[in-house]
Write an enzyme that holds these catalytic residues in place. Structure first.
Site: not given
Length: 209
Positions: A140, A147-149
């Site tokens: 992620h 950042i993929c959050l």
């Protein structure tokens, strides 16, 4: 060249910016950030540095948890705050090249451990790519620091803050099922997107990967 504020000598030594009086249109935002900075420096859970002594730009060091793929490794998150904080999230990215840190050893089967982001004896297979960077290798997290959050985008709440985001990052690293970059890393990085918040089409999952 960015100038990072000197680290305090003790747990209760606060950065001077944390207690300075600020007059201006962004006074309420500054007070919120000062409270967060005091809380974090007092707890000692994470190391905080201010970029160019600015309350609006932070580096926060996180460490991989014991028993995770990232044990013995350190990474720096960059927090950028604007006039919409805390109603909107800060821009949060990993620092791609940390000033003063040696570059990681890529294409190796056993790293020396000189680079803080690379544990001694750790491997960096060619399948991870040959770009030298200080970001975690994670499904992620992109090698340009994005950042993929969801909590730093759609699921942000003003009740959250810097420390909560840092704990979520450590949790995301700890729950990784494999140490691999995102499948679309090269395409994403080569697209030239400079701001993670302006990227559309994030495919959010849970913290596990």
């Amino acid at each position: 060249q960015e100038k990072l504020a000197a680290k305090g000598g003790g747990k209760n030594e606060l950065h001077k910016v944390a207690t300075q009086k600020y007059q201006g249109s962004q006074g309420s935002i500054v007070k919120r950030l000062q409270k967060e900075l005091i809380r974090m420096q007092s707890s000692g859970a994470f190391e905080v540095e201010l970029v160019d002594d600015s309350i609006f730009e932070w580096y926060v060091t996180i460490e991989g948890a014991k028993g995770s793929f990232y044990e013995g490794e350190k990474f720096k998150l960059r927090f950028h705050f604007d006039h919409t904080y805390p109603m909107s999230p800060p821009e949060v990215t990993f620092v791609v090249k940390v000033p003063g840190w040696p570059a990681p050893e890529v294409g190796t089967t056993s790293a020396s451990g000189d680079c803080p982001t690379q544990a001694k004896g750790a491997a960096w297979p060619e399948s991870w790519g040959m770009r030298k960077h200080h970001c975690p290798i994670h499904p992620h997290i992109y090698t340009n620091g994005h950042i993929c959050l969801s909590i730093i985008y759609d699921d942000w709440s003003p009740a959250l803050g810097v420390e909560a985001v840092c704990h979520s990052m450590v949790s995301m690293l700890s729950s990784a099922k494999e140490k691999m970059p995102p499948a679309d890393n090269e395409m994403h990085v080569d697209s030239g997107a400079t701001s993670a918040r302006k990227v559309t089409g994030w495919d959010f999952h849970d913290n596990e990967a």
